[in-house]
Design a protein around this motif. Structure first.
Motif, PDB file in Angstrom:
ATOM      1  N   ASP A   7       0.840  -1.215   0.000  1.00 57.59           N
ATOM      2  CA  ASP A   7       0.000   0.000   0.000  1.00 57.59           C
ATOM      3  C   ASP A   7       0.869   1.258   0.000  1.00 57.59           C
ATOM      4  OD1 ASP A   7      -2.455  -1.311  -0.039  1.00 57.59           O
ATOM      5  OD2 ASP A   7      -2.621  -1.392   2.148  1.00 57.59           O
ATOM      6  N   ALA A   8       1.962   1.213   0.751  1.00 57.15           N
ATOM      7  CA  ALA A   8       2.866   2.368   0.817  1.00 57.15           C
ATOM      8  C   ALA A   8       3.525   2.628  -0.536  1.00 57.15           C
ATOM      9  CB  ALA A   8       3.924   2.132   1.891  1.00 57.15           C
ATOM     10  N   ILE A   9       3.866   1.550  -1.251  1.00 53.91           N
ATOM     11  CA  ILE A   9       4.449   1.715  -2.590  1.00 53.91           C
ATOM     12  C   ILE A   9       3.458   2.432  -3.493  1.00 53.91           C
ATOM     13  CG2 ILE A   9       5.265   0.514  -4.659  1.00 53.91           C
ATOM     14  CD1 ILE A   9       6.350  -1.689  -2.833  1.00 53.91           C
ATOM     15  N   LYS A  10       2.182   2.050  -3.420  1.00 54.64           N
ATOM     16  CA  LYS A  10       1.161   2.705  -4.244  1.00 54.64           C
ATOM     17  C   LYS A  10       1.127   4.214  -3.961  1.00 54.64           C
ATOM     18  CE  LYS A  10      -1.894  -1.358  -4.049  1.00 54.64           C
ATOM     19  NZ  LYS A  10      -3.231  -1.856  -3.680  1.00 54.64           N
ATOM     20  N   LYS A  11       1.217   4.575  -2.678  1.00 51.50           N
ATOM     21  CA  LYS A  11       1.178   6.002  -2.308  1.00 51.50           C
ATOM     22  C   LYS A  11       2.407   6.738  -2.835  1.00 51.50           C
ATOM     23  CE  LYS A  11      -1.500   5.212   1.928  1.00 51.50           C
ATOM     24  NZ  LYS A  11      -1.461   5.210   3.417  1.00 51.50           N
ATOM     25  N   ILE A  12       3.578   6.108  -2.728  1.00 51.45           N
ATOM     26  CA  ILE A  12       4.810   6.751  -3.199  1.00 51.45           C
ATOM     27  C   ILE A  12       4.750   6.970  -4.712  1.00 51.45           C
ATOM     28  CG2 ILE A  12       7.301   6.449  -3.492  1.00 51.45           C
ATOM     29  CD1 ILE A  12       7.257   4.854  -0.823  1.00 51.45           C
ATOM     30  N   VAL A  13       4.350   5.919  -5.439  1.00 53.34           N
ATOM     31  CA  VAL A  13       4.277   6.026  -6.907  1.00 53.34           C
ATOM     32  C   VAL A  13       3.229   7.061  -7.310  1.00 53.34           C
ATOM     33  CG1 VAL A  13       3.708   4.780  -9.038  1.00 53.34           C
ATOM     34  CG2 VAL A  13       5.117   3.668  -7.292  1.00 53.34           C
ATOM     35  N   GLY A  14       2.132   7.118  -6.555  1.00 55.29           N
ATOM     36  CA  GLY A  14       1.065   8.065  -6.873  1.00 55.29           C
ATOM     37  C   GLY A  14       1.476   9.519  -6.761  1.00 55.29           C
ATOM     38  N   LYS A  15       2.589   9.787  -6.083  1.00 55.09           N
ATOM     39  CA  LYS A  15       3.052  11.169  -5.907  1.00 55.09           C
ATOM     40  C   LYS A  15       4.178  11.557  -6.863  1.00 55.09           C
ATOM     41  CE  LYS A  15       1.733  11.511  -1.019  1.00 55.09           C
ATOM     42  NZ  LYS A  15       1.040  10.215  -0.924  1.00 55.09           N
ATOM     43  N   ILE A  16       4.609  10.630  -7.719  1.00 52.45           N
ATOM     44  CA  ILE A  16       5.686  10.947  -8.667  1.00 52.45           C
ATOM     45  C   ILE A  16       5.187  11.984  -9.671  1.00 52.45           C
ATOM     46  CG2 ILE A  16       7.188  10.040 -10.485  1.00 52.45           C
ATOM     47  CD1 ILE A  16       7.097   7.321  -9.061  1.00 52.45           C
ATOM     48  N   GLY A  17       5.946  13.041  -9.846  1.00 53.86           N
ATOM     49  CA  GLY A  17       5.556  14.087 -10.780  1.00 53.86           C
ATOM     50  C   GLY A  17       5.685  13.644 -12.227  1.00 53.86           C
ATOM     51  N   ASP A  18       4.931  14.275 -13.101  1.00 50.68           N
ATOM     52  CA  ASP A  18       4.980  13.944 -14.525  1.00 50.68           C
ATOM     53  C   ASP A  18       6.262  14.502 -15.135  1.00 50.68           C
ATOM     54  OD1 ASP A  18       4.082  12.691 -16.742  1.00 50.68           O
ATOM     55  OD2 ASP A  18       2.568  14.183 -17.273  1.00 50.68           O
ATOM     56  N   LYS A  19       6.701  13.879 -16.207  1.00 52.29           N
ATOM     57  CA  LYS A  19       7.932  14.286 -16.886  1.00 52.29           C
ATOM     58  C   LYS A  19       7.667  14.481 -18.373  1.00 52.29           C
ATOM     59  CE  LYS A  19      11.103  11.926 -13.691  1.00 52.29           C
ATOM     60  NZ  LYS A  19      12.207  10.945 -13.573  1.00 52.29           N
ATOM     61  N   PRO A  20       8.559  15.151 -19.077  1.00 54.13           N
ATOM     62  CA  PRO A  20       8.370  15.309 -20.527  1.00 54.13           C
ATOM     63  C   PRO A  20       8.270  13.958 -21.226  1.00 54.13           C
ATOM     64  CG  PRO A  20      10.130  16.733 -19.728  1.00 54.13           C
ATOM     65  CD  PRO A  20       9.773  15.824 -18.594  1.00 54.13           C
ATOM     66  N   LYS A  21       7.500  13.900 -22.292  1.00 49.90           N
ATOM     67  CA  LYS A  21       7.306  12.677 -23.064  1.00 49.90           C
ATOM     68  C   LYS A  21       8.028  12.785 -24.404  1.00 49.90           C
ATOM     69  CE  LYS A  21       4.261  10.632 -20.267  1.00 49.90           C
ATOM     70  NZ  LYS A  21       4.257  11.556 -19.121  1.00 49.90           N
ATOM     71  N   ALA A  22       8.141  11.646 -25.076  1.00 40.09           N
ATOM     72  CA  ALA A  22       8.778  11.624 -26.398  1.00 40.09           C
ATOM     73  C   ALA A  22       7.899  12.319 -27.428  1.00 40.09           C
ATOM     74  CB  ALA A  22       9.046  10.181 -26.828  1.00 40.09           C
ATOM     75  N   GLY A  23       6.589  12.294 -27.212  1.00 43.11           N
ATOM     76  CA  GLY A  23       5.682  12.999 -28.118  1.00 43.11           C
ATOM     77  C   GLY A  23       5.199  12.176 -29.293  1.00 43.11           C
ATOM     78  N   PHE A  24       5.189  10.848 -29.169  1.00 44.25           N
ATOM     79  CA  PHE A  24       4.651  10.023 -30.250  1.00 44.25           C
ATOM     80  C   PHE A  24       3.157  10.295 -30.379  1.00 44.25           C
ATOM     81  CE2 PHE A  24       8.210   7.272 -28.583  1.00 44.25           C
ATOM     82  CZ  PHE A  24       9.111   7.680 -29.551  1.00 44.25           C
ATOM     83  N   ASP A  25       2.684  10.330 -31.604  1.00 46.89           N
ATOM     84  CA  ASP A  25       1.320  10.774 -31.868  1.00 46.89           C
ATOM     85  C   ASP A  25       0.292   9.720 -31.473  1.00 46.89           C
ATOM     86  OD1 ASP A  25      -0.421  12.867 -33.135  1.00 46.89           O
ATOM     87  OD2 ASP A  25      -1.030  11.128 -34.303  1.00 46.89           O
ATOM     88  N   ARG A  26      -0.792  10.182 -30.824  1.00 53.09           N
ATOM     89  CA  ARG A  26      -1.889   9.279 -30.475  1.00 53.09           C
ATOM     90  C   ARG A  26      -3.213  10.008 -30.572  1.00 53.09           C
ATOM     91  NH1 ARG A  26      -2.794   5.584 -24.970  1.00 53.09           N
ATOM     92  NH2 ARG A  26      -3.917   3.915 -26.064  1.00 53.09           N
ATOM     93  N   ILE A  27      -4.205   9.309 -31.138  1.00 52.04           N
ATOM     94  CA  ILE A  27      -5.578   9.817 -31.193  1.00 52.04           C
ATOM     95  C   ILE A  27      -6.484   8.751 -30.573  1.00 52.04           C
ATOM     96  CG2 ILE A  27      -5.126  11.226 -33.248  1.00 52.04           C
ATOM     97  CD1 ILE A  27      -6.489   9.051 -34.919  1.00 52.04           C
ATOM     98  N   ASP A  28      -7.769   8.977 -30.581  1.00 48.67           N
ATOM     99  CA  ASP A  28      -8.697   7.985 -30.050  1.00 48.67           C
ATOM    100  C   ASP A  28      -8.598   6.690 -30.841  1.00 48.67           C
ATOM    101  OD1 ASP A  28      -9.581   9.767 -28.156  1.00 48.67           O
ATOM    102  OD2 ASP A  28     -11.310  10.433 -29.335  1.00 48.67           O
ATOM    103  N   ALA A  29      -8.603   5.580 -30.131  1.00 50.28           N
ATOM    104  CA  ALA A  29      -8.461   4.269 -30.777  1.00 50.28           C
ATOM    105  C   ALA A  29      -9.760   3.856 -31.474  1.00 50.28           C
ATOM    106  CB  ALA A  29      -8.080   3.221 -29.739  1.00 50.28           C
ATOM    107  N   ILE A  30      -9.580   3.089 -32.542  1.00 47.53           N
ATOM    108  CA  ILE A  30     -10.702   2.474 -33.255  1.00 47.53           C
ATOM    109  C   ILE A  30     -10.435   0.971 -33.291  1.00 47.53           C
ATOM    110  CG2 ILE A  30     -11.943   2.331 -35.461  1.00 47.53           C
ATOM    111  CD1 ILE A  30     -10.972   5.175 -36.051  1.00 47.53           C
ATOM    112  N   ALA A  31     -11.445   0.168 -33.097  1.00 46.66           N
ATOM    113  CA  ALA A  31     -11.271  -1.289 -33.129  1.00 46.66           C
ATOM    114  C   ALA A  31     -10.805  -1.736 -34.507  1.00 46.66           C
ATOM    115  CB  ALA A  31     -12.581  -1.979 -32.767  1.00 46.66           C
ATOM    116  N   PRO A  32     -10.065  -2.837 -34.582  1.00 42.85           N
ATOM    117  CA  PRO A  32      -9.624  -3.345 -35.889  1.00 42.85           C
ATOM    118  C   PRO A  32     -10.807  -3.766 -36.761  1.00 42.85           C
ATOM    119  CG  PRO A  32      -8.435  -4.427 -34.092  1.00 42.85           C
ATOM    120  CD  PRO A  32      -9.575  -3.674 -33.469  1.00 42.85           C
ATOM    121  N   LYS A  33     -10.551  -3.885 -38.034  1.00 42.68           N
ATOM    122  CA  LYS A  33     -11.588  -4.318 -38.987  1.00 42.68           C
ATOM    123  C   LYS A  33     -12.076  -5.718 -38.641  1.00 42.68           C
ATOM    124  CE  LYS A  33     -12.367  -5.018 -43.954  1.00 42.68           C
ATOM    125  NZ  LYS A  33     -11.751  -4.925 -45.312  1.00 42.68           N
TER     126      LYS A  33
END
Length: 531
Positions: free
Chosen positions: A238-264
């Motif tokens: 439980d303590a690990i969950k709390k510690i991880v939950g407080k980690i600040g966000d960091k810059p991302k690589a920026g790979f493109d993502r949009i809303d997913a669509i199911a495969p054909k």
């Protein structure tokens, strides 16, 4: 494929037993959870672990009683909404001792965390190096000590490392939690020391129990090397969950993502896409339509170099460049029929160019392998197949965008290299139960080896009957084909996992998401190659 899929699941169920029912019962008697129970408690409700290396050590070390899953349960999981690498020792397997494959697996998990800038959680419960094999795990560059080298490197890179000591943490292994950012211990169970009570008695004559020597109370109130102590494993997790939950966000690589669509087509039907005979043709485009978002596949140079399909697509909304071997017969630009699964000059040239484009556009690459190698013969040699093959290998080797490889069928010879096999540093590499990895096909290899052995016998003046020759061929082929199975490869971590084909879309998307956490990307350079 259904038979192969069921066989995979049966083997997995056996692996999940770790050291066996008796060892698990002994763990329970001590009030301890199994590693898989610890991980399931730790990760977010409604999610599951994307396990990696479950088949590590499979069929190996039989003379030592085996080492299921390499004595470690590991994979990608979500903790407090954040994707993390989780590595848990399995105390039911030789008290969590490290075999050679244990070291290789743990280093691979650290490599994935380092490459993708993922927080890594160590659930420690290990007796240290497996002494009967210490010479194969202790002193070399890629052995046990490399773990602590990686601890230091990851810390310098700002990668969060959290260690929860839930059992023994002995000798050199004691450095792992202390080189992590934060160390948590379970009272009455966790212990950290360079030498246990027996060794202390033998070395300096001191009588002391494990808890006083290196238990949770000792290290949180006297030595100060641990940061928190807890009365139960659940409280620790439980303590690990709390510690991880407080980690600040960091810059991302920026790979493109949009809303997913199911495969054909339904991904669950992927296991029916391959013919039973691996040499039979099928349409790779149709297979891809079970993986990519519907309507997203846009083929690059569709009418050129047809034995490799290249194209932009989306998987769970993520932009991805796909390089896949076409397995049906196709007609070349000159009107000649080309064999599916074989890389020709024009397809190698096309794929190399497409990889350059994906690096230019910062689009991750997914390689779907079912390849028997490059085309041979005078026509291909005179057309410069080695030159064109080298161009493709150069592009794959120098590619800086994340590469994810799925081996669905054959993966032979230089085709394995050109299509981003393990030697070409894919971020993740998976195999279907139908995969075969070898320098060449079993039939060709067996006949080649047979010719060599028969020639050797005849050189010694021995005659070999047709019956004896057939028996020798069968023996050679059986031994060779055993080494081409995905289980042989996964046992040695040539692939990260053998997956259900229906998971293909999921693992590619999870791999891109992991890679997106690391914004650092070198400039793309190909060096010198012949045009």
């Amino acid at each position: 494929m259904e038979r192969l899929f069921n066989e995979r699941n049966e083997r997995l169920q056996q692996i999940y037993l770790g050291g066996g029912a008796k060892a698990i019962a002994k763990q329970k008697e001590k009030g301890k959870l199994t590693p898989r129970e610890r991980i399931q408690y730790l990760i977010d409700a409604g999610t599951s672990l994307l396990e990696l290396g479950a088949f590590a050590g499979y069929g190996m070390y039989s003379e030592h009683g085996g080492c299921p899953a390499g004595g470690t349960v590991a994979g990608l999981g979500y903790i407090s909404g954040r994707q993390c690498m989780i590595v848990a020792n399995d105390q039911t397997v030789k008290a969590g001792a490290w075999f050679p494959i244990t070291g290789k697996k743990n280093l691979r998990m650290q490599e994935i965390a380092l490459q993708n800038n993922l927080p890594i959680i160590y659930l420690v419960d290990s007796a240290g190096v497996y002494l009967p094999m210490q010479d194969e795990i202790f002193p070399d560059k890629e052995h046990f000590g490399r773990m602590f080298y990686n601890n230091a490197r990851m810390s310098a890179e700002g990668i969060v490392q959290i260690a929860a000591v839930m059992g023994a943490c002995v000798a050199g292994g004691a450095y792992l939690p202390i080189m992590s950012d934060e160390t948590l211990m379970v009272e009455g169970a966790g212990s950290i020391f360079l030498a246990g009570p027996y060794l202390v008695k033998a070395a300096i004559g001191e009588d002391i129990d494990a808890e006083t020597l290196g238990g949770a109370a000792t290290h949180t109130s006297i030595s100060g090397i641990a940061d928190y102590k807890f009365e139960s494993e659940e409280a620790c997790l439980d303590a690990i969950k709390k510690i991880v939950g407080k980690i600040g966000d960091k810059p991302k690589a920026g790979f493109d993502r949009i809303d997913a669509i199911a495969p054909k087509f339904d991904a669950a039907q992927l296991q029916h896409q391959l013919p039973q005979d691996a040499s039979k043709p099928y349409d790779m485009v149709q297979l891809l339509e079970h993986i990519v978002d519907e309507g997203s596949l846009m083929q690059f140079k569709e009418d050129y170099g047809k034995t490799i399909i290249c194209g932009y697509a989306r998987i769970e909304g993520w932009a991805v460049g796909i390089v896949a071997n076409q397995r049906k017969m196709v007609k070349s630009k000159k009107g000649e029929m080309q064999m599916g699964g074989v890389i020709y000059n024009d397809s190698a040239d096309k794929a190399a160019r497409f990889i350059l484009n994906c690096n230019q556009k910062k689009i991750p690459l997914a390689f779907i392998q079912d390849v028997t190698g490059f085309m041979v013969g005078s026509r291909s040699e005179h057309s410069g197949i080695i030159k064109d093959g080298a161009k493709l290998v150069n592009a794959v080797a120098n590619s800086v965008v994340p590469k994810i490889t799925i081996i669905v069928g054959n993966s032979y010879g230089a085709g394995n290299y050109a299509m981003c096999g393990k030697a070409y540093d894919p971020r993740f590499i998976y195999a279907w139960p139908s995969a075969k990895i070898a320098v060449m096909g079993g039939e060709q290899a067996a006949k080649t080896l047979l010719q060599i052995q028969v020639a050797g016998l005849k050189a010694k003046g021995q005659e070999i009957t047709p019956e004896a020759e057939a028996s020798l061929l069968h023996k050679i082929k059986s031994r060779y084909e055993e080494q081409t199975t995905p289980y042989y490869a996964a046992a040695r971590l040539w692939v990260d996992e053998i997956i259900d084909p229906a998971q293909t879309r999921q693992v590619i998307a999870a791999g891109i998401e992991a890679a997106n956490h690391n914004p650092k990307m070198e400039a793309f350079r190909t060096g010198v190659f012949q045009v």
